[in-house]
Structure formats: structure tokens, C-alpha cells
Design a protein around this motif. Structure first.
Motif, short mmCIF file in Angstrom:
data_model
loop_
_atom_site.label_atom_id
_atom_site.label_comp_id
_atom_site.label_asym_id
_atom_site.label_seq_id
_atom_site.Cartn_x
_atom_site.Cartn_y
_atom_site.Cartn_z
N MET A 1 0.80 -1.22 0.00
CA MET A 1 0.00 0.00 0.00
C MET A 1 0.84 1.28 0.00
O MET A 1 0.34 2.35 -0.33
N LYS A 2 2.11 1.15 0.33
CA LYS A 2 2.96 2.35 0.29
C LYS A 2 3.13 2.86 -1.14
O LYS A 2 3.47 4.03 -1.37
N ASP A 3 2.88 1.99 -2.11
CA ASP A 3 3.00 2.38 -3.51
C ASP A 3 1.69 2.91 -4.09
O ASP A 3 1.65 3.30 -5.27
N LEU B 1 -2.64 -0.13 -21.96
CA LEU B 1 -1.24 -0.22 -21.56
C LEU B 1 -0.40 -1.11 -22.48
O LEU B 1 0.81 -1.21 -22.31
N GLN B 2 -1.06 -1.73 -23.45
CA GLN B 2 -0.29 -2.40 -24.50
C GLN B 2 0.32 -1.37 -25.46
O GLN B 2 1.27 -1.68 -26.18
N LEU C 1 -5.94 7.73 -14.04
CA LEU C 1 -7.30 7.34 -13.67
C LEU C 1 -8.00 8.47 -12.93
O LEU C 1 -7.40 9.14 -12.08
N HIS C 2 -9.28 8.68 -13.25
CA HIS C 2 -10.17 9.49 -12.43
C HIS C 2 -11.25 8.55 -11.93
O HIS C 2 -12.13 8.14 -12.68
N ARG D 1 2.81 2.32 -13.56
CA ARG D 1 2.38 2.81 -14.87
C ARG D 1 0.98 3.46 -14.81
O ARG D 1 0.49 3.93 -15.83
N VAL D 2 0.40 3.45 -13.62
CA VAL D 2 -0.95 4.00 -13.45
C VAL D 2 -0.91 5.12 -12.41
O VAL D 2 -0.45 4.91 -11.29
#
Length: 419
Positions: A30-32, A278-279, A286-287, A321-322
Motif C-alpha cells: 500500500m505504500k506504492d 497499456l499495450q 485514472l479518475h 504505470r498508473v
């Protein structure tokens, strides 16, 4: 209470270990998870350009619950309260209309870093990063429903200059805070009735984006995102910045595509789109919201759509990547309560995803054991996740369970109701 939480966690830890899940590792994951908190929940998307902060361009906040933030000082106090009730380290997401204008009339094609320096300093003091958005709505030059795709060349150039300045500000934000600032571009452009020249408007939008994004900034300072929408209030027949348009633009120009789960048809799931886009693009923005009736931007709850978004990210190790942001505004209930409840709900979805025995599920799937996969997914729903969540909050020094409700009620009494 803390001893009960620790005991419950130890039991939960054993239950998860029995299915091959390390709860300590899930909490560490969760730190990420860093969520960009949309400042506009505190003031109903009003901003600080004018006293009334009147909305237009398909944006609408409903309700008149007392305690709305009307100054930068009030907004920052509210944000600090929100941050104090959330585990982990989050970010701030700011729109251009929230500059520290000091009572001066500054049009959007004139904004500079100096108008946001106090926000940068505030984020630095909080130890958090900051994201930014051009504000292409609620302005006289957007009154006809067009901004970057406007056929009025003077207006189009105005909005190009606004986005240029917002990108420059974003780069400076990232430089000063030492973490990339994601700059998002969303426009309300479209047509209420069926247009003939769809292509003309989209050609102009592409031209404007190319002009506005001509200057390249280091990725370690800022990242560009473009956000689509299915339709908007008053532009029901055609949205210039459609998903097809922006996905193509993002792929061709190596930009982030912003996926707002309220901006698609109600039967579409953004969680399903993540592994697809993501390909072809390096990152997405993200919203996260809750579209009760299409894009109604309700407070996020722990529902299946949000869970799929979180699960797809964790299952595929996409956190780097998100870029995760929220986008909802509710003026009918305590705004801080809405903020905290919605953010904690999103965070719970990520912790649940981290507590999944993904390798076992994939193995069952690849072996054609679809009954077993279904059964495992169903049984996971009643695993003691709540005990792990409470322990995580306890470790982070924030309220556990329903305790944050009382804290917000006290803040309302001491602060909000005195405004």
C-alpha cells in the motif's frame, strides 16, 4: 481497542496465510498506492477567480450543505484534515482556477507559476506531490461550448495559451517538489444537436493540442494526460474529444490517456480498459468516481467497478504505470466526510486486491478449472479483510473502523459550521 485490532489481525493473518497470502506484504504494498486528491470536493468546483465561482461547461455540483470552503486558507485546512484521516501518503490535484490570485483579476491566458507558488510550498510542507489541470470551462470564452476546437480563432488561441501556461506551471511544480506533476487536459467541447462538420472540430482540436504541447518537458518534471468523455450536459450529440480521438492522440504522441470511469457508457468498465491501453501507451491516468446515472460523480464506494480497477492494477503489477486520481463532488452532505469516505473506499479496493492469491487464481484459470476459479473468488469476498484494513490504519496512526466519523463531526462543529 488497539489490542482488539491486533488480535483480530493475527487471526486474519493466519486465515490468509492458509491460502498463501502474506498480509504483511499486502500492507507494505500500500505504500506504492498514492492517490491524487481532487481539491474541488471542498468547494463544489468553484475556484478562486471570482466570488461566486459559477459553473458551466457541463459541470454541476448539487446541494448546499453548510461549510463550503471559500478561501485558500479554508481549503487548505480542509485538505489537512482529510490527509490526517487517511493512511499512506497521497497527492494533491489542483485545477488552474484555484490559483492564489490575491484578489487580482488574472485571466487564464495570463497565469504564471507565481500564482501557484504558495500551493507548491504547501505541498512541500505536507510532504506530498501535486498534479495540475487546465481549466477549460466556466469562462466567457467557453460560452459557446468550444475551447481548443473553437472555430473562433481568437478564442482557440486563448485556450492554447492557457494550456501552454498550465504545462509550464506543471513542469515547475514537478521540479520543485521532486516528483512528476501529471497535467491533465479535459475540454467540454461538443454539440447539443447533430453537427455536420465533426471532422473540422476534431482537426482543430488536434492542431490546438499540437501547438499547446509543442514544448517538451522532462518526464521527471511533468507528464501530459488527455481525457475523453462520452458526452456532456448540453453537448449530447457530439463530443469533440471522444475516447477514440484521445486514445489515438495519446498513442501517436506518447501521452497518458486519462480514463474516468464516469465518462463511458454505463455498461463499459474502465477496469477492462487498463490492460488494453497499456499495450500501447506507457502510462495512464485514472479518475475514479461513482457514476450512479452516467457521469454523476458520486462519492466513491467499494463497489465492483472500483474493485476491478484496483484488481487489474495489482494483478498485473501496474502501479508504476498508473497514476491514480479521484473525481467526485457532493455538496449535499458533509464535504470532508464525502472526501474521506470516498478516498478510503478506493484505498480499500487496492488492499483487497493485494490480499488476493493471484498466482493460484491464474493457475486455475489456465488449467481450465473455471468452477474452482469462481469458487475461490466468491470465498475471498468473505475473508476477514476488515481486520487487515483496521490494522493498516492503526499502523499508520489514523482512525480505524468508524472512528473517523466522530472526528469529522467534531471538525464540522468546530470549523465548518462557523464559516
Amino acid at each position: 481497542m488497539s489490542e482488539l485490532i491486533k488480535k483480530a489481525y493475527e487471526i486474519a493473518k493466519e486465515q490468509y496465510a492458509a491460502i498463501g497470502v502474506d498480509t504483511d506484504a499486502a500492507i507494505a504494498k500500500m505504500k506504492d498506492v498514492n492517490i491524487s486528491l481532487h481539491c474541488w470536493q471542498t468547494d463544489d468546483v468553484g475556484g478562486f477567480e471570482t466570488a461566486d465561482g459559477e459553473l458551466s461547461g457541463g459541470i454541476q455540483a448539487t446541494g448546499n450543505y453548510p461549510g463550503k470552503a471559500t478561501t485558500i486558507e479554508q481549503m487548505r485546512a480542509d485538505l489537512e484534515k482529510v490527509l490526517s484521516l487517511l493512511p499512506g501518503k497521497q497527492r494533491l490535484n489542483l485545477h488552474a482556477i484555484y490559483g492564489d490570485f490575491q484578489g487580482e483579476k488574472v485571466d487564464r491566458n495570463e497565469i504564471e507559476v507565481k500564482h501557484f507558488q504558495s500551493w507548491i510550498d504547501w505541498c512541500k510542507a505536507q510532504g506530498i506531490g501535486m498534479d495540475f489541470n487546465a481549466t477549460c470551462f466556466s469562462h466567457e470564452r467557453a460560452a459557446d461550448g468550444f475551447t481548443l476546437s473553437s472555430k473562433n480563432e481568437e478564442n482557440r488561441k486563448f485556450w492554447v495559451e492557457h494550456v501552454k501556461r498550465c504545462r509550464a506551471i506543471s513542469a515547475e511544480i514537478g521540479k520543485q517538489l521532486g516528483t512528476p506533476c501529471v497535467h491533465n487536459t479535459w475540454i467540454p467541447d461538443g454539440s447539443k444537436d447533430v453537427p455536420v462538420d465533426r471532422n473540422g472540430y476534431r482537426a482543430l482540436l488536434k492542431k490546438s493540442l499540437d501547438e499547446a504541447m509543442e514544448t517538451e518537458y522532462p518526464k521527471e518534471q511533468m507528464k501530459d494526460a488527455v481525457e475523453s468523455k462520452l458526452f456532456g450536459i448540453g453537448v449530447e450529440s457530439m463530443t469533440v474529444g471522444s475516447h477514440d480521438f484521445y486514445l489515438g492522440y495519446a498513442i501517436k504522441n506518447n501521452k497518458l490517456i486519462c480514463l474516468d470511469n464516469g465518462h463511458f457508457h454505463p455498461t463499459e468498465q474502465v477496469g477492462d480498459k487498463i490492460s488494453s491501453v497499456l499495450q500501447f501507451v506507457d502510462e495512464v491516468l485514472l479518475h475514479v468516481t461513482r457514476p450512479v446515472r452516467w457521469d454523476s460523480d458520486h462519492v466513491v464506494t467499494l463497489n465492483e467497478d472500483v474493485q476491478l480497477i484496483a484488481s487489474e492494477i495489482i494483478r498485473n503489477d501496474f502501479l508504476d504505470r498508473v497514476n491514480i486520481g479521484l473525481d467526485f463532488f457532493d455538496a449535499s452532505i458533509n464535504r470532508i466526510g464525502a472526501y474521506v469516505t470516498g478516498t478510503r473506499a478506493a484505498m480499500k479496493a487496492f488492499l483487497i486486491a493485494a490480499l488476493e492469491p493471484t498466482k493460484d487464481l491464474v493457475a486455475a484459470e489456465e488449467a481450465g478449472k473455471n468452477f474452482e476459479r469462481l469458487a475461490m473468488l466468491e470465498e475471498l469476498k468473505t475473508m476477514p479483510f476488515g481486520a487487515v484494513w483496521d490494522y493498516y490504519c492503526l499502523q499508520e496512526g489514523v482512525p480505524t473502523g468508524m472512528d473517523y466519523i466522530g472526528e469529522i463531526q467534531q471538525y464540522e462543529k468546530d470549523v465548518l459550521l462557523k464559516r
